[in-house]
Design a protein around this motif. Sequence first.
Motif, PDB file in Angstrom:
ATOM      1  N   GLN A 377     -42.716   9.708   1.342  1.00  0.00           N
ATOM      2  CA  GLN A 377     -44.095   9.240   1.452  1.00  0.00           C
ATOM      3  C   GLN A 377     -44.153   8.061   2.415  1.00  0.00           C
ATOM      4  OE1 GLN A 377     -46.943   8.862  -1.973  1.00  0.00           O
ATOM      5  NE2 GLN A 377     -46.765   6.665  -1.513  1.00  0.00           N
ATOM      6  N   ILE A 378     -45.043   8.156   3.396  1.00  0.00           N
ATOM      7  CA  ILE A 378     -45.235   7.079   4.373  1.00  0.00           C
ATOM      8  C   ILE A 378     -46.718   6.730   4.407  1.00  0.00           C
ATOM      9  CG2 ILE A 378     -44.962   6.332   6.757  1.00  0.00           C
ATOM     10  CD1 ILE A 378     -42.292   6.869   5.324  1.00  0.00           C
ATOM     11  N   ASP A 379     -47.070   5.654   3.729  1.00  0.00           N
ATOM     12  CA  ASP A 379     -48.447   5.150   3.771  1.00  0.00           C
ATOM     13  C   ASP A 379     -48.639   4.433   5.096  1.00  0.00           C
ATOM     14  OD1 ASP A 379     -50.938   4.080   3.403  1.00  0.00           O
ATOM     15  OD2 ASP A 379     -50.440   2.929   1.598  1.00  0.00           O
ATOM     16  N   TRP A 434     -43.332   6.535  -6.088  1.00  0.00           N
ATOM     17  CA  TRP A 434     -43.523   5.881  -4.796  1.00  0.00           C
ATOM     18  C   TRP A 434     -44.228   4.535  -4.923  1.00  0.00           C
ATOM     19  CZ3 TRP A 434     -40.629   8.121  -1.342  1.00  0.00           C
ATOM     20  CH2 TRP A 434     -40.420   9.511  -1.370  1.00  0.00           C
ATOM     21  N   THR A 435     -44.967   4.330  -5.991  1.00  0.00           N
ATOM     22  CA  THR A 435     -45.734   3.089  -6.137  1.00  0.00           C
ATOM     23  C   THR A 435     -44.889   1.933  -6.655  1.00  0.00           C
ATOM     24  OG1 THR A 435     -46.432   3.582  -8.417  1.00  0.00           O
ATOM     25  CG2 THR A 435     -47.802   4.439  -6.621  1.00  0.00           C
ATOM     26  N   ASP A 436     -43.662   2.232  -7.102  1.00  0.00           N
ATOM     27  CA  ASP A 436     -42.799   1.207  -7.677  1.00  0.00           C
ATOM     28  C   ASP A 436     -41.528   1.081  -6.846  1.00  0.00           C
ATOM     29  OD1 ASP A 436     -41.283  -0.511  -9.175  1.00  0.00           O
ATOM     30  OD2 ASP A 436     -41.071   0.813 -10.909  1.00  0.00           O
ATOM     31  N   PRO A 437     -41.373   0.010  -6.052  1.00  0.00           N
ATOM     32  CA  PRO A 437     -40.175  -0.133  -5.223  1.00  0.00           C
ATOM     33  C   PRO A 437     -38.882  -0.134  -6.031  1.00  0.00           C
ATOM     34  CG  PRO A 437     -41.875  -1.685  -4.532  1.00  0.00           C
ATOM     35  CD  PRO A 437     -42.351  -1.067  -5.817  1.00  0.00           C
ATOM     36  N   ASN A 470     -43.196   0.450   4.152  1.00  0.00           N
ATOM     37  CA  ASN A 470     -42.887   1.253   2.974  1.00  0.00           C
ATOM     38  C   ASN A 470     -41.475   0.874   2.531  1.00  0.00           C
ATOM     39  OD1 ASN A 470     -45.114   3.654   2.754  1.00  0.00           O
ATOM     40  ND2 ASN A 470     -44.798   3.055   4.886  1.00  0.00           N
ATOM     41  N   PRO A 471     -41.316   0.211   1.389  1.00  0.00           N
ATOM     42  CA  PRO A 471     -40.030  -0.418   1.053  1.00  0.00           C
ATOM     43  C   PRO A 471     -38.869   0.549   0.878  1.00  0.00           C
ATOM     44  CG  PRO A 471     -41.588  -0.576  -0.780  1.00  0.00           C
ATOM     45  CD  PRO A 471     -42.370  -0.110   0.403  1.00  0.00           C
ATOM     46  N   LYS A 474     -35.337   2.346   4.926  1.00  0.00           N
ATOM     47  CA  LYS A 474     -34.249   1.391   5.135  1.00  0.00           C
ATOM     48  C   LYS A 474     -33.842   1.257   6.604  1.00  0.00           C
ATOM     49  CE  LYS A 474     -34.212   1.009   0.704  1.00  0.00           C
ATOM     50  NZ  LYS A 474     -34.854  -0.170   0.059  1.00  0.00           N
ATOM     51  N   LEU A 475     -34.335   2.127   7.461  1.00  0.00           N
ATOM     52  CA  LEU A 475     -34.020   2.055   8.889  1.00  0.00           C
ATOM     53  C   LEU A 475     -35.169   2.647   9.672  1.00  0.00           C
ATOM     54  CD1 LEU A 475     -32.008   1.680  11.324  1.00  0.00           C
ATOM     55  CD2 LEU A 475     -31.311   4.053  10.893  1.00  0.00           C
ATOM     56  N   TYR A 476     -35.529   1.975  10.757  1.00  0.00           N
ATOM     57  CA  TYR A 476     -36.498   2.510  11.723  1.00  0.00           C
ATOM     58  C   TYR A 476     -36.053   2.059  13.104  1.00  0.00           C
ATOM     59  CZ  TYR A 476     -40.817   3.328  14.310  1.00  0.00           C
ATOM     60  OH  TYR A 476     -41.731   3.755  15.233  1.00  0.00           O
ATOM     61  N   LYS A 477     -35.697   2.994  13.975  1.00  0.00           N
ATOM     62  CA  LYS A 477     -35.225   2.642  15.320  1.00  0.00           C
ATOM     63  C   LYS A 477     -35.718   3.693  16.319  1.00  0.00           C
ATOM     64  CE  LYS A 477     -32.767  -0.302  16.088  1.00  0.00           C
ATOM     65  NZ  LYS A 477     -32.993  -1.722  16.469  1.00  0.00           N
ATOM     66  N   PRO A 478     -36.602   3.302  17.249  1.00  0.00           N
ATOM     67  CA  PRO A 478     -37.192   4.270  18.184  1.00  0.00           C
ATOM     68  C   PRO A 478     -36.409   4.460  19.482  1.00  0.00           C
ATOM     69  CG  PRO A 478     -38.394   2.211  18.311  1.00  0.00           C
ATOM     70  CD  PRO A 478     -37.311   2.012  17.277  1.00  0.00           C
TER      71      PRO A 478
END
Length: 528
Positions: A377-379, A434-437, A470-471, A474-478
């Motif tokens: 899930q990606i809000d 998804w609502t609870d990290p 979105n907690p 853990k990784l985002y690299k474009p």
Amino acid sequence: MRSPLPRSGRRSFLAMTGVGSAAFALGTGRAAADELDGVGVPADPFTLGVASGDPLPDGFVLWTRLAPEPLAPDGHGGMPRRPYTVRFEVAEDERFTRTAARGQAVATPELGHSVHAEVHGLHPGRDYFYRFRVGREISPTGRTKTAPAPHATPAELRFATASCQAWYHGHFTAYEHMAREDLDVVFFLGDYVYEYAINATNLWRQGVPMPPAEHNAPTITLEQYRLRYSLFKTDPHLQAVHAAAPWVTTTDDHEVENNYADELSLESGTPPHDFLRRRAVAYRAFYENLPVRSAPRGPDLPLYRRLRWGRLADIDVLDNRQYRDGYPAGQVFDNSPERRDPRRSILGERQEQWLYEGLRRSEATWNVFAQGVVMAQIDRDTGSGELYSNDQWDGFPAARDRLFAAWRRHGITNPVVLTGDIHRHVAAELKADWTDPASAAVGVELAGSSIASDGDGAETDNLAPIWLGNPHVKLYKPRRGYLTCRMTPASLTSEFKSVPQVRAPGASITTTARFVTEAGHPGLNREV
């Protein structure tokens, strides 16, 4: 939600696309055929290389396509309009002194002179080498591998994932490095080709001439799709990775048209009956150019399938496009009530039930899901509201809930979802809530970046706050690149590999991030 065109009526498209079942059988080597000599074979017919795919414990699919002039405008690759017998040889050594199998198949003009030789009777868990011959012409040598025996527990599975290889956006430098990896298998997760016109506005690959005028148009006809595959497959680094390890391939959307859903065309608005004609020729070109076992029947292509790597891993290859429901109100980004309709499915009822039944029977340590679009899930609303992409599993939350429920019901404790599509490296934990990290992770998702699509990329971009907001991400690299994994009975080590540029060739490779997931403990432990 769906077109009124009945699925059973689609079989008539087999005749519409101009190829009969006999041609498919001849190309696999499963049908007897008269000897067709190699007289008249043009020189150097193996310009598109060789490939293997879908490894089983006793064999695999071997592929090649005869095309001495791969960019010939008629889509026939410079081949005369007649069939040719193509012989193949499989050996235990690269010098072919210990032959393990021989056979022949017929390359017909109806299938673009492609060959899909199905080899059986080999030993499990072995490396093999293969080559083709037509007339006096001999192909390059490929290396491939059989899967382990069904009840074996191999020490490891080493694999890579790749996706989104827009040839015109950059060099396939990532493949140059991937070809040097010691891999058991490569999972290709969609967008092998792109359907857009290629011209001066999007040709970012430096040092190459503008492709012929035939490419400056969207791909709609069979000839156009064939040409697009030929253009992409002339890349030597792509050919090298195909020749280095067996591939397991599925599609996303650009093999046909951006954001299509079953028979529904969102991009061009083509009526369903006409769009299915386009889908039929697109799937036929996909089959002609890749080492897959199942041939299309008109606009229907059997893509979802299950492979096993002994008791170490069950691998479910999914199809996110062919059976999905349409976009709510025709919108990609949305948070309408229709999105949450419990009847909506991204896989379709039959594929869902096939998947759940396989999970019920699974005895593997790891369950791998090779598929196209992001499952986590990606809000996308960084404020107090909510916004989701209906192109991804977020457009089908009930279907995602059903899958997670099947994992719980059948004791699937180590799910690993492999994803392409987004042109970014993303690692995410799949959450029970998804609502609870702090909610427990029920699996992990590893999304590899594109090979070339969107050009060089960057260290960060304007979407980073959305994804990292979105907690569970853990990784985002474009940056461009690929994913490699080493799976053992105890753990999964995943490494995200990146190159700093693709518009110009020759970039070095670095490890952007490394995660370890312990068997029995879903989650991502970052080491690098």
